[in-house]
Scaffold this active site. Structure first.
Site, PDB file in Angstrom:
ATOM      1  N   GLU A  95      45.190  48.884  22.694  1.00 54.51           N
ATOM      2  CA  GLU A  95      43.696  49.594  21.408  1.00 54.51           C
ATOM      3  C   GLU A  95      43.138  50.244  21.908  1.00 54.51           C
ATOM      4  OE1 GLU A  95      43.949  45.900  17.775  1.00 54.51           O
ATOM      5  OE2 GLU A  95      41.976  45.931  19.177  1.00 54.51           O
ATOM      6  N   CYS A 108      36.833  53.405  25.679  1.00 50.93           N
ATOM      7  CA  CYS A 108      37.400  52.211  26.486  1.00 50.93           C
ATOM      8  C   CYS A 108      39.128  52.372  26.514  1.00 50.93           C
ATOM      9  CB  CYS A 108      36.629  50.374  25.365  1.00 50.93           C
ATOM     10  SG  CYS A 108      37.222  49.900  26.129  1.00 50.93           S
ATOM     11  N   CYS A 115      48.424  41.021  29.314  1.00 51.20           N
ATOM     12  CA  CYS A 115      48.297  40.372  31.002  1.00 51.20           C
ATOM     13  C   CYS A 115      48.180  39.648  31.333  1.00 51.20           C
ATOM     14  CB  CYS A 115      46.460  40.990  30.431  1.00 51.20           C
ATOM     15  SG  CYS A 115      45.715  40.531  32.353  1.00 51.20           S
ATOM     16  N   CYS A 119      43.060  34.837  31.809  1.00 53.55           N
ATOM     17  CA  CYS A 119      41.862  34.712  31.445  1.00 53.55           C
ATOM     18  C   CYS A 119      41.659  34.159  30.239  1.00 53.55           C
ATOM     19  CB  CYS A 119      40.269  35.628  32.225  1.00 53.55           C
ATOM     20  SG  CYS A 119      40.575  36.588  32.762  1.00 53.55           S
ATOM     21  N   CYS A 122      40.017  35.939  27.172  1.00 54.29           N
ATOM     22  CA  CYS A 122      40.099  36.602  26.412  1.00 54.29           C
ATOM     23  C   CYS A 122      41.714  36.989  25.570  1.00 54.29           C
ATOM     24  CB  CYS A 122      40.536  37.665  27.776  1.00 54.29           C
ATOM     25  SG  CYS A 122      41.385  39.246  27.531  1.00 54.29           S
ATOM     26  N   CYS A 351      34.724  43.454  22.597  1.00 55.26           N
ATOM     27  CA  CYS A 351      35.252  43.153  24.158  1.00 55.26           C
ATOM     28  C   CYS A 351      36.599  41.731  24.067  1.00 55.26           C
ATOM     29  CB  CYS A 351      34.270  42.499  24.980  1.00 55.26           C
ATOM     30  SG  CYS A 351      33.505  44.260  25.749  1.00 55.26           S
TER      31      CYS A 351
HETATM   32  N1  SAH Z   1      41.244  43.835  32.918  1.00 53.35           N
HETATM   33  C1  SAH Z   1      39.398  43.479  33.230  1.00 53.35           C
HETATM   34  C2  SAH Z   1      39.367  44.835  32.202  1.00 53.35           C
HETATM   35  C3  SAH Z   1      40.040  45.452  31.551  1.00 53.35           C
HETATM   36  S1  SAH Z   1      38.759  43.103  30.003  1.00 53.35           S
HETATM   37  C4  SAH Z   1      38.747  42.897  33.836  1.00 53.35           C
HETATM   38  O1  SAH Z   1      39.045  41.695  32.964  1.00 53.35           O
HETATM   39  O2  SAH Z   1      37.314  43.909  33.993  1.00 53.35           O
HETATM   40  C5  SAH Z   1      36.946  43.503  30.202  1.00 53.35           C
HETATM   41  C6  SAH Z   1      35.750  42.828  29.742  1.00 53.35           C
HETATM   42  O3  SAH Z   1      35.809  42.692  28.814  1.00 53.35           O
HETATM   43  C7  SAH Z   1      35.976  41.720  30.926  1.00 53.35           C
HETATM   44  O4  SAH Z   1      34.529  42.019  31.895  1.00 53.35           O
HETATM   45  C8  SAH Z   1      36.557  40.861  30.157  1.00 53.35           C
HETATM   46  O5  SAH Z   1      35.807  39.455  30.949  1.00 53.35           O
HETATM   47  C9  SAH Z   1      35.729  40.864  28.623  1.00 53.35           C
HETATM   48  N2  SAH Z   1      35.890  40.209  27.835  1.00 53.35           N
HETATM   49  C10 SAH Z   1      37.508  39.942  27.651  1.00 53.35           C
HETATM   50  N3  SAH Z   1      37.507  38.722  26.230  1.00 53.35           N
HETATM   51  C11 SAH Z   1      35.997  38.976  26.159  1.00 53.35           C
HETATM   52  C12 SAH Z   1      35.680  37.720  24.485  1.00 53.35           C
HETATM   53  N4  SAH Z   1      36.580  37.268  23.749  1.00 53.35           N
HETATM   54  N5  SAH Z   1      34.325  38.384  24.781  1.00 53.35           N
HETATM   55  C13 SAH Z   1      33.782  39.058  25.467  1.00 53.35           C
HETATM   56  N6  SAH Z   1      33.208  39.845  26.595  1.00 53.35           N
HETATM   57  C14 SAH Z   1      35.696  39.302  26.679  1.00 53.35           C
HETATM   58 FE1  SF4 Z   2      43.388  39.895  32.104  1.00 55.02          FE
HETATM   59 FE2  SF4 Z   2      41.998  39.763  29.464  1.00 55.02          FE
HETATM   60 FE3  SF4 Z   2      40.859  38.491  32.065  1.00 55.02          FE
HETATM   61 FE4  SF4 Z   2      40.747  41.102  31.893  1.00 55.02          FE
HETATM   62  S1  SF4 Z   2      39.980  39.485  31.351  1.00 55.02           S
HETATM   63  S2  SF4 Z   2      41.695  40.083  33.685  1.00 55.02           S
HETATM   64  S3  SF4 Z   2      42.621  42.078  30.084  1.00 55.02           S
HETATM   65  S4  SF4 Z   2      42.911  38.510  31.147  1.00 55.02           S
END
Ligand code: SAH
Ligand code: SF4
Length: 382
Positions: A95, A108, A115, A119, A122, A351
């Site tokens: 996306e 974005c 990934c 995390c 996410c 996000c």
């Molecule tokens: N992998 C990279 C970039 C993609 S994620 C990273 O982790 O930085 C981009 C941003 O979205 C990151 O700061 C991540 O922590 C945030 N993010 C991920 N899941 C989210 C959620 N459910 N709500 C709000 N922000 C989120």
């Molecule tokens: Fe990967 Fe999502 Fe963690 Fe970014 S926030 S490193 S996209 S799992």
């Protein structure tokens, strides 16, 4: 497009395009002309590139294409945000989100299908990992967005801003995937984004967001220093090990040292620390105090991100009052703090809600989020 004999020009960084043209006996200025046709004017038909010599066009026609990934779905939000779902083949999709603001248009982009970092907050992390995107697939998101937005009937803003003659004035690598775990392909895309003959974006307007891949932060500093955002999310290793599992490999002290090294090359004189606000997990007064100590070690700004829930996470967003108090503790200590506004949540474009679909994933990555999920849930019910 998948024919190995055919080169997709969206995937050729300026030096590689120049080498291709030179191999055909062409002068470097031909490569620059071609960059402008493809990336600035968004033209994909070589027959339309009228100032190129006929025999040069014939070579391009025989050996090259200009092709973004196919669009599976496009959604428009009431607030002007747009989302595209691109088909990556073998059941995978990624996306891309466009967020218009008064003085800029931010795209974005995604860098991987899925990934490996996993995390637990996410939704991309829950999908496991399928594959890295190619430079052409990353740049294709920007190329397509500029073309689609320029055609949009929604008025002058979509024809560009003062900052950029094209609709997209800023790019953030905050979509799906960890850009620094797909370093070479991301680097090719960055080189096109900042090249004057391609997208011509200033390095300050292109932001790589990373969960903290320390060795690659150093390589980025050397190869193409753009603005850097680091997903911090926790003020100590114990909690960060659980929220950002990559921390077990590259703990906070190492990450902060890498941020300081990066600042010697960065186009901005601060690192943006992203900090997701998770109710009862990382949002207490004690966490804020610890965070102030961390922040004293690096010149930085904070971006607090209210957690965007999704069904499987089992986590909650911190209440607005808690976010305000947390932000106040940081600002009282002299830090610069913004709270991210949620945009496009009516089209699941906020996000962490970027799900795409990843069917062709590896199994190793799937095991990690389960462990992390259990730990977080335990903590919640304690
Ligand atoms: N992998 C990279 C970039 C993609 S994620 C990273 O982790 O930085 C981009 C941003 O979205 C990151 O700061 C991540 O922590 C945030 N993010 C991920 N899941 C989210 C959620 N459910 N709500 C709000 N922000 C989120
Ligand atoms: Fe990967 Fe999502 Fe963690 Fe970014 S926030 S490193 S996209 S799992």
């Amino acid at each position: 497009m998948s024919d190995p004999e055919v080169t997709n020009l969206l995937g050729l960084a300026p030096a590689a395009l120049e080498a291709l043209v030179r191999g055909w006996g062409g002068k470097p200025f031909r490569a620059r002309q071609l960059l402008r046709w493809v990336h600035q004017r968004g033209v994909d038909q070589f027959s339309d590139m009228t100032d190129l010599a006929r025999d040069f066009r014939a070579l391009l026609q025989a050996h090259c294409v200009v092709a973004a990934p196919p669009v599976q779905l496009e959604k428009h939000s009431a607030d002007g945000t747009r989302k595209w779902l691109f088909d990556m083949g073998r059941g995978n999709a990624i996306e891309t989100v466009y967020i218009p603001e008064d003085d800029r248009g931010t795209l974005c982009v995604s860098s991987q299908a899925g990934c490996t970092v996993a995390c637990p907050f996410c939704s991309t992390g829950y999908q496991g990992f399928s594959r890295n995107l190619t430079t052409a697939e990353i740049v294709g998101q920007l190329w397509h967005a500029n073309r689609a937005l320029a055609r949009a009937p929604e008025g002058a803003r979509l024809e560009g801003t003062a900052a950029s003659p094209r609709p997209v004035s800023n790019v953030v690598f905050m979509g799906m995937g960890e850009p620094l775990l797909n370093y070479d392909q991301v680097l090719g895309a960055l080189r096109l984004m900042v090249d004057d003959h391609a997208y011509g974006l200033s390095r300050r307007r292109v932001t790589v967001s990373t969960s903290g891949v320390v060795p690659m932060i150093d390589r980025l500093a050397a190869d193409c220093p753009v603005a850097l955002a680091v997903s911090l999310h926790a003020p100590n290793d114990e909690l960060r090990d659980r929220l950002v599992p990559l921390n077990r490999k590259h703990p906070l002290a190492e990450l902060l040292a890498a941020c300081n090294r990066y600042l010697e090359h960065a186009p901005r004189d601060f690192i943006t620390f992203e900090y997701i606000m998770l109710d009862g997990i990382n949002d207490t007064d004690a966490h804020a105090r610890q965070l102030v100590d961390v922040a004293r070690q690096v010149r930085c700004k904070f971006n607090l991100i209210p957690f965007n829930p999704f069904p499987q996470s089992g986590l909650r967003r911190s209440p607005p009052q808690r976010i305000r108090l947390f932000a106040r503790q940081l600002t009282d200590a002299g830090l610069v703090v913004t709270v991210r506004k949620t945009r496009g949540d009516d089209i699941e474009a906020a996000c962490g809600q970027l799900a795409g679909e990843v069917q062709d994933r590896t199994r190793i990555a799937e095991r990690l989020p389960d462990r992390a999920r259990v730990i977080i849930r335990k903590k919640e019910t304690a």
